[in-house]
Every structure is written in C-alpha cells, then in structure tokens.
Design a protein around this motif. Structure first.
Motif, PDB file in Angstrom:
ATOM      1  N   SER A 179       0.810  -1.217   0.000  1.00  0.00           N
ATOM      2  CA  SER A 179       0.000   0.000   0.000  1.00  0.00           C
ATOM      3  C   SER A 179       0.844   1.268   0.000  1.00  0.00           C
ATOM      4  O   SER A 179       1.986   1.290   0.476  1.00  0.00           O
ATOM      5  N   ARG A 180       0.268   2.346  -0.533  1.00  0.00           N
ATOM      6  CA  ARG A 180       0.906   3.663  -0.466  1.00  0.00           C
ATOM      7  C   ARG A 180       0.964   4.135   0.989  1.00  0.00           C
ATOM      8  O   ARG A 180       1.890   4.831   1.387  1.00  0.00           O
ATOM      9  N   ALA A 181      -0.039   3.752   1.776  1.00  0.00           N
ATOM     10  CA  ALA A 181      -0.090   4.184   3.178  1.00  0.00           C
ATOM     11  C   ALA A 181       1.103   3.640   3.953  1.00  0.00           C
ATOM     12  O   ALA A 181       1.742   4.365   4.726  1.00  0.00           O
ATOM     13  N   ALA A 182       1.431   2.366   3.760  1.00  0.00           N
ATOM     14  CA  ALA A 182       2.586   1.790   4.451  1.00  0.00           C
ATOM     15  C   ALA A 182       3.874   2.454   3.990  1.00  0.00           C
ATOM     16  O   ALA A 182       4.778   2.710   4.796  1.00  0.00           O
ATOM     17  N   ALA A 183       3.964   2.772   2.705  1.00  0.00           N
ATOM     18  CA  ALA A 183       5.158   3.448   2.185  1.00  0.00           C
ATOM     19  C   ALA A 183       5.306   4.841   2.789  1.00  0.00           C
ATOM     20  O   ALA A 183       6.415   5.275   3.124  1.00  0.00           O
ATOM     21  N   ARG A 184       4.194   5.557   2.944  1.00  0.00           N
ATOM     22  CA  ARG A 184       4.233   6.888   3.553  1.00  0.00           C
ATOM     23  C   ARG A 184       4.657   6.794   5.018  1.00  0.00           C
ATOM     24  O   ARG A 184       5.432   7.625   5.516  1.00  0.00           O
ATOM     25  N   ALA A 185       4.142   5.801   5.718  1.00  0.00           N
ATOM     26  CA  ALA A 185       4.522   5.609   7.116  1.00  0.00           C
ATOM     27  C   ALA A 185       6.023   5.348   7.226  1.00  0.00           C
ATOM     28  O   ALA A 185       6.700   5.872   8.119  1.00  0.00           O
ATOM     29  N   GLU A 186       6.550   4.565   6.304  1.00  0.00           N
ATOM     30  CA  GLU A 186       7.977   4.278   6.322  1.00  0.00           C
ATOM     31  C   GLU A 186       8.797   5.543   6.074  1.00  0.00           C
ATOM     32  O   GLU A 186       9.848   5.758   6.688  1.00  0.00           O
ATOM     33  N   THR A 187       8.311   6.413   5.192  1.00  0.00           N
ATOM     34  CA  THR A 187       9.000   7.684   4.945  1.00  0.00           C
ATOM     35  C   THR A 187       9.029   8.545   6.207  1.00  0.00           C
ATOM     36  O   THR A 187      10.065   9.141   6.550  1.00  0.00           O
ATOM     37  N   LEU A 188       7.915   8.626   6.918  1.00  0.00           N
ATOM     38  CA  LEU A 188       7.858   9.396   8.156  1.00  0.00           C
ATOM     39  C   LEU A 188       8.778   8.803   9.218  1.00  0.00           C
ATOM     40  O   LEU A 188       9.399   9.544  10.001  1.00  0.00           O
ATOM     41  N   MET A 189       8.883   7.493   9.239  1.00  0.00           N
ATOM     42  CA  MET A 189       9.809   6.845  10.174  1.00  0.00           C
ATOM     43  C   MET A 189      11.248   7.282   9.896  1.00  0.00           C
ATOM     44  O   MET A 189      11.996   7.624  10.817  1.00  0.00           O
ATOM     45  N   HIS A 190      11.638   7.290   8.628  1.00  0.00           N
ATOM     46  CA  HIS A 190      13.004   7.677   8.275  1.00  0.00           C
ATOM     47  C   HIS A 190      13.269   9.155   8.583  1.00  0.00           C
ATOM     48  O   HIS A 190      14.402   9.526   8.933  1.00  0.00           O
ATOM     49  N   GLN A 191      12.238   9.986   8.476  1.00  0.00           N
ATOM     50  CA  GLN A 191      12.420  11.386   8.845  1.00  0.00           C
ATOM     51  C   GLN A 191      12.754  11.518  10.324  1.00  0.00           C
ATOM     52  O   GLN A 191      13.641  12.307  10.716  1.00  0.00           O
ATOM     53  N   ARG A 192      12.069  10.769  11.169  1.00  0.00           N
ATOM     54  CA  ARG A 192      12.341  10.809  12.615  1.00  0.00           C
ATOM     55  C   ARG A 192      13.723  10.247  12.921  1.00  0.00           C
ATOM     56  O   ARG A 192      14.431  10.755  13.802  1.00  0.00           O
ATOM     57  N   LEU A 193      14.128   9.224  12.221  1.00  0.00           N
ATOM     58  CA  LEU A 193      15.458   8.669  12.430  1.00  0.00           C
ATOM     59  C   LEU A 193      16.533   9.677  12.031  1.00  0.00           C
ATOM     60  O   LEU A 193      17.595   9.751  12.668  1.00  0.00           O
ATOM     61  N   GLY A 194      16.271  10.473  10.984  1.00  0.00           N
ATOM     62  CA  GLY A 194      17.212  11.524  10.609  1.00  0.00           C
ATOM     63  C   GLY A 194      17.370  12.555  11.710  1.00  0.00           C
ATOM     64  O   GLY A 194      18.491  13.030  11.984  1.00  0.00           O
ATOM     65  N   ARG A 195      16.272  12.909  12.364  1.00  0.00           N
ATOM     66  CA  ARG A 195      16.348  13.856  13.476  1.00  0.00           C
ATOM     67  C   ARG A 195      17.098  13.253  14.668  1.00  0.00           C
ATOM     68  O   ARG A 195      17.829  13.962  15.380  1.00  0.00           O
ATOM     69  N   ALA A 196      16.899  11.960  14.881  1.00  0.00           N
ATOM     70  CA  ALA A 196      17.618  11.298  15.976  1.00  0.00           C
ATOM     71  C   ALA A 196      19.121  11.331  15.727  1.00  0.00           C
ATOM     72  O   ALA A 196      19.909  11.649  16.627  1.00  0.00           O
ATOM     73  N   ARG A 197      19.528  11.026  14.515  1.00  0.00           N
ATOM     74  CA  ARG A 197      20.961  11.051  14.185  1.00  0.00           C
ATOM     75  C   ARG A 197      21.518  12.471  14.345  1.00  0.00           C
ATOM     76  O   ARG A 197      22.653  12.653  14.818  1.00  0.00           O
ATOM     77  N   ALA A 198      20.740  13.464  13.951  1.00  0.00           N
ATOM     78  CA  ALA A 198      21.203  14.844  14.063  1.00  0.00           C
ATOM     79  C   ALA A 198      21.451  15.225  15.518  1.00  0.00           C
ATOM     80  O   ALA A 198      22.391  15.971  15.828  1.00  0.00           O
ATOM     81  N   ALA A 199      20.621  14.721  16.430  1.00  0.00           N
ATOM     82  CA  ALA A 199      20.784  15.042  17.853  1.00  0.00           C
ATOM     83  C   ALA A 199      22.099  14.506  18.403  1.00  0.00           C
ATOM     84  O   ALA A 199      22.655  15.060  19.358  1.00  0.00           O
ATOM     85  N   LEU A 200      22.614  13.447  17.814  1.00  0.00           N
ATOM     86  CA  LEU A 200      23.870  12.868  18.286  1.00  0.00           C
ATOM     87  C   LEU A 200      25.081  13.728  17.933  1.00  0.00           C
ATOM     88  O   LEU A 200      26.177  13.492  18.445  1.00  0.00           O
TER      89      LEU A 200
END
Length: 354
Positions: free
Chosen positions: A309-330
């Motif tokens: 589904s497109r919905a699962a793909a969008r959720a995965e994109t949002l997950m990667h955005q949060r992971l990018g912010r986590a890496r930036a905090a380090l």
C-alpha cells in the motif's frame, strides 16, 4: 554494522521473541572495541539479574509468579541498554546506574501488562500474556505492582533522574488515556497519533537515556541531546512497530500478526490509508471502513493489501524522517563507542519492520 548486515540478524534478535537480546544486539551494533563491549556486557548482565530479583520479590508466591512472568519470557531489554549507553557519556561506574536501567525496564514491563489487557492480547514475547493466564484484573494489578516497584527503586536516583522519571510516568499514562479517548471531533487523527506515540513510546526511550546520563554525571548538554535522540528514536520505533504488526508473522515477532489491526488500534499506516486519496489504496480504504465484521477473510485480505500500500510506504518515509532527526541530535556528543552504537541503533529500528 551496515544496513545489509542487519538483515542477517536472526528473527529472535530483531524482534526480541522469547529471550533478552540486548547483549547480542550490542555485540552486533557496537564497535569492535573489547573494553567497551566487556563493560557494557557486564553491566547488562548485572541489570538483568537485578531485574529478575526485583520483579519476583513480592511476599506471596502467587504474586511473584504474576509479576515476574513477563520479565522471565525475555524481551529486547532496549531500555536498559539505552540507560547504560547514555551512562558512557559520564562515569558509567557511578552508583545506581544498574538500578536506573532496572527502573526503565520496570516501567516498560508495566506498560506491556496494561497494553495487553486493553488489547485483549493472548501472546507476548512468544508466550501466553499475563492476562491470558491470570485474567484482566490480576494482570492490570500486576502492571501496577511493577510501576510501584519502579517508583520505589527510583527514589534512590540522583535528583535530575528522579524528576525525569516522575515526569515520564505522567506522560506515559496521559499517552495511554489519549489513545483510549481518541482525537477530539474535527482534530487531525495523525497529529493525535503522534501525541499518543510521544507519551506511550518516545517518553520512555527518552527517559532511559536521560536517567542514564544524569545518574552517571554526564554534562547537561550531552543529557539534553540524548533525551532528544530518544524522543525521535521513540517515534520512529513506534512507526516501525506499527509496520511490524502488519508485516511480520507471530513466529518472527512474538505477537499475533495484525493483532493491532484486528483490535482497531489506529496505527499510523491505518490512519494514512483512511485519509489517503491514492487510487491504488481504494480497496484498502473500503475494507477498513467495513471493519472486521465484513467477512471471514477480512483480516488476511487487509494484511495483503497493506503489504504493497501507499499508506505503508508513507509511514515508512515518516519513520526515516524521525530517524534523521535522531541522528542529528547525536551530533553534539563526543565520538565515543556509545555514540556509534546509538547511530547504528537507528538502522536497527529502520529494519525492524522489514
């Protein structure tokens, strides 16, 4: 460890089914530095022993069996690992660090007891859930006992760690209540989802890192960065968990596949599917609108449609955005082995749903 190598982790390591896996995760995610690995491995073993003791020190044998059940079935022990990694930015040998790790896991275990009651779950960590064995009322009280035990242990932590633990307990309960009452009329369901996830999941990961840093006397800037990392990692972790519910079998995850879907839990992929307008997800939207009562094959059909589904793909994109912010905090942290492990943990979270 590369993302490709993470795919080679056994299912029990990736999903935590049946046994603690933090030590094995540390060995695979952490840098190949013997002093670091040995120190953290020993600290994890100490925390595990203390956890088993503290979940089974009730005065009655029957209560001990209930309160120690979930700790004995295993789990990832992600929260104790985060406490110990954060302590590396101060003095990891400080008094009370192992106790702080146990406090974080006790709060987590208590939330699982409560979640399984609310969700009517029959399986947790590949074994029968507490509510399936003892009933909802006893399981809920078992969760309360674990929370009280964690509060008792946290009283000996340094003031900043104690204060963070207290604030987090409030955030977790509020997140659970927000999930139960749902969004207000006219409110954005996705925004409500992130408020719930911030309380139910992100708050505890952030607390684990914060109490570890505070208890070890780490600089305030490092503690603040670790808390922010935990907040973002926690949101990503919740999205990955939502995707895991839809994609992984019970044998791999230790939970029934699609359990949240059947229970009507408004996971992020479900919310995005309901709100989406993509023609490719039209059948999925119709199926979600009809609900589980629409037919015997509803569950299997919904899982199949979600897989592409497109919905699962969008959720995965949002997950990667949060992971990018986590890496930036380090970025403000010194280049210690613990920092490299936390960075690798982002890859682990990203691949949990695969």
């Amino acid at each position: 460890m590369t993302a490709e190598q993470l795919y080679e982790l056994p299912a029990t390591v990736v999903c935590g089914a049946g046994r603690p896996v933090a030590a094995e995760l540390l060995g695979r995610l952490g840098p190949d530095e013997p002093c670091f690995q040995n120190r953290l491995g020993g600290a994890l073993a100490d925390a595990e022993r203390l956890l088993r003791e503290r979940t089974r020190d009730a005065s009655d044998d029957r209560v001990r069996e209930l309160t120690g059940h979930l700790a004995a079935t295993g789990g990832k022990r992600m929260r104790p690992l985060l406490v110990l990694l954060a302590a590396e930015f101060g003095d990891p040998g400080s008094e009370g660090v192992a106790q702080a790790a146990v406090v974080a896991e006790l709060v987590h275990l208590a939330s699982l007891y409560h979640d399984d009651v609310v969700d009517r779950a029959a399986v947790r960590h590949g074994a029968a859930s507490a509510n399936a064995l003892w009933g909802n009322r006893a399981a809920a009280q078992g969760g309360n006992w674990l929370l009280a035990r964690g509060a008792r242990l946290s009283a000996d932590l340094v003031p900043d760690a104690l204060a963070l633990n207290a604030r987090t307990a409030n955030r977790i309960v509020e997140g659970q209540l927000l999930e139960l009452v749902g969004p207000e009329p006219g409110a954005d369901p996705v925004a409500h989802y992130f408020r719930v996830a911030a309380g139910k999941t992100a708050a505890l990961l952030a607390m684990s890192l914060g109490v570890g840093a505070f208890q070890a006397g780490a600089p305030r800037a490092a503690a603040d960065a670790l808390v922010e990392y935990g907040e973002q990692l926690g949101l990503a972790f919740q999205i990955a968990d939502d995707l895991l519910d839809l994609r992984s079998s019970e044998a791999a995850s230790g939970k029934e596949q699609g359990r949240d879907l059947l229970a009507g839990v408004p996971s992020l992929p479900v919310l995005l599917a309901r709100e989406g307008t993509d023609a490719g997800d039209a059948e999925l939207r119709e199926l979600l609108a009809a609900g589980p009562g629409a037919g015997e094959d509803w569950h299997g059909r919904a899982l199949k449609l979600f897989s592409d589904s497109r919905a699962a793909a969008r959720a995965e994109t949002l997950m990667h955005q949060r992971l990018g912010r986590a890496r930036a905090a380090l970025g403000v942290l010194p280049p210690l082995p613990a920092r490299r492990t936390l960075d690798a943990l982002c890859d682990f979270v990203a691949l949990r749903n695969g």
